[in-house]
Design a protein around this motif. Structure first.
Motif, short mmCIF file in Angstrom:
data_model
loop_
_atom_site.label_atom_id
_atom_site.label_comp_id
_atom_site.label_asym_id
_atom_site.label_seq_id
_atom_site.Cartn_x
_atom_site.Cartn_y
_atom_site.Cartn_z
N SER A 36 0.84 -1.33 -0.05
CA SER A 36 -0.01 -0.07 -0.06
C SER A 36 1.07 1.20 -0.05
O SER A 36 1.75 1.19 0.45
N LYS A 37 0.32 2.42 -0.57
CA LYS A 37 0.76 3.71 -0.53
C LYS A 37 1.11 4.22 0.87
O LYS A 37 0.31 3.95 1.57
N GLY A 38 2.16 4.92 0.96
CA GLY A 38 2.38 5.55 2.34
C GLY A 38 3.71 5.30 2.96
O GLY A 38 4.53 4.52 2.38
N PRO A 39 4.09 5.90 4.07
CA PRO A 39 5.38 5.61 4.73
C PRO A 39 5.43 4.24 5.32
O PRO A 39 4.40 3.76 5.48
N VAL A 40 6.65 3.80 5.52
CA VAL A 40 6.83 2.46 6.11
C VAL A 40 6.58 2.62 7.40
O VAL A 40 5.94 1.57 8.10
N ILE A 41 6.95 3.55 7.95
CA ILE A 41 7.27 3.85 9.44
C ILE A 41 5.67 4.64 9.92
O ILE A 41 5.54 5.84 9.33
N PHE A 42 5.05 4.26 10.72
CA PHE A 42 4.21 5.00 11.46
C PHE A 42 4.54 5.75 12.64
O PHE A 42 4.90 5.03 13.57
N LYS A 43 4.38 7.00 12.65
CA LYS A 43 4.92 7.63 13.69
C LYS A 43 3.68 8.35 14.69
O LYS A 43 2.60 9.17 13.88
N GLN A 44 3.47 8.26 16.12
CA GLN A 44 2.50 8.94 16.84
C GLN A 44 3.03 9.49 17.95
O GLN A 44 3.82 8.70 18.64
N GLU A 45 2.48 10.58 18.48
CA GLU A 45 2.89 11.40 19.70
C GLU A 45 2.28 10.43 20.95
O GLU A 45 1.03 10.07 21.03
N ARG A 46 3.22 10.05 21.80
CA ARG A 46 2.87 9.41 23.16
C ARG A 46 3.71 10.30 24.10
O ARG A 46 4.55 11.11 24.13
N ILE A 47 3.08 9.82 25.39
CA ILE A 47 3.52 10.56 26.64
C ILE A 47 4.62 9.66 27.02
O ILE A 47 4.38 8.47 27.59
N GLY A 48 5.89 10.31 27.55
CA GLY A 48 6.82 9.34 28.10
C GLY A 48 7.18 9.68 29.29
O GLY A 48 6.47 10.20 30.04
N LYS A 49 8.54 9.59 29.79
CA LYS A 49 8.95 9.72 31.04
C LYS A 49 8.81 11.05 31.57
O LYS A 49 9.14 12.08 30.74
N SER A 50 8.34 11.61 32.85
CA SER A 50 8.33 13.00 33.25
C SER A 50 7.12 13.68 32.54
O SER A 50 7.18 15.00 32.28
N GLY A 51 6.46 12.99 31.68
CA GLY A 51 5.34 13.60 30.83
C GLY A 51 5.89 14.28 29.66
O GLY A 51 5.10 14.98 28.99
N LYS A 52 7.15 13.77 29.16
CA LYS A 52 7.55 14.32 27.93
C LYS A 52 7.36 13.64 26.78
O LYS A 52 7.02 12.40 26.77
#
Length: 211
Positions: A36-52
């Motif tokens: 399928s068309k589109g980027p190989v890697i899916f990127k998504q914002e998540r909350i990490g250590k200390s809320g970063k």
């Protein structure tokens, strides 16, 4: 002291794994791109250590722009937006392999609380003082909540399990979680969203769960 050793182990193992698994990851990347068309890697914002906030990496398992169509970011069983290759990636959890890069960058660990979305189950500012302890350590590819129900666990309970892990984190516990994770993946248990992931009395957007 274990936190420092844990970071060294995470970095070393992730780097070695990337080198060893690079041929497989290359094949998976070609398969995702070819179907399928589109980027190989899916990127998504998540909350990490200390809320970063950071961007988590996965092999794309859905058609391009899927989060803006159909049920949005909600993905349940037999979701038509999931590609054929994506079904295999999800069933085997191979879509998570790019997160080795997140580990090398210091954003994640192999074992830790799974990083939530920036808005689900609720924004960072709405976590209680007790729940915020979940962010005292780096988030993980797998964790205590994942081996105790995974996607079938309601978020209040999931956070409770995450906080328990933070309080009891140890090398022995991490090894136990890794072995249990392999067992879960091989059996493909609790890998489908079967219903609401947030208790009804506090749920604001019932269908916002991770893809």
């Amino acid at each position: 002291m274990y936190k420092e050793i844990k970071r060294f182990l995470d970095f070393s193992v992730a780097l070695l794994a990337l080198i060893i698994l690079s041929p497989l990851m290359g094949i998976l990347a070609i398969a995702v791109k070819a179907e399928s068309k589109g980027p190989v890697i899916f990127k998504q914002e998540r909350i990490g250590k200390s809320g970063k906030v950071f961007k988590i990496y996965k092999f794309r398992s859905m058609c391009q722009g899927a989060e803006h169509t159909g049920s949005g970011v909600y993905s349940g069983a037999n979701d038509a937006r999931v590609t054929k290759v994506g079904k295999v990636l999800r069933a085997t959890s191979l879509d998570e392999l790019p997160q080795f890069v997140n580990i090398i960058k210091g954003e994640m660990s192999f074992v830790g609380p799974r990083p939530p979305l920036t808005y689900h189950p609720w924004p960072y500012s709405e976590y209680s003082k007790e729940q915020l302890h979940m962010f005292d350590v780096r988030p993980g590819i797998t964790g205590w909540a994942q081996v105790n129900g995974r996607k079938d666990v309601e978020w209040h309970k999931r956070i409770e399990l995450n906080c328990w892990y933070v309080e009891h984190m140890s090398f022995a516990l991490d090894i136990k979680i890794m072995f249990l994770t392999v067992f879960k993946v091989l059996k493909n248990e609790d890998n489908v969203n079967t219903g609401s992931t947030v208790a009804a009395e506090t749920e604001k957007e019932n269908e916002k769960v991770e893809v």
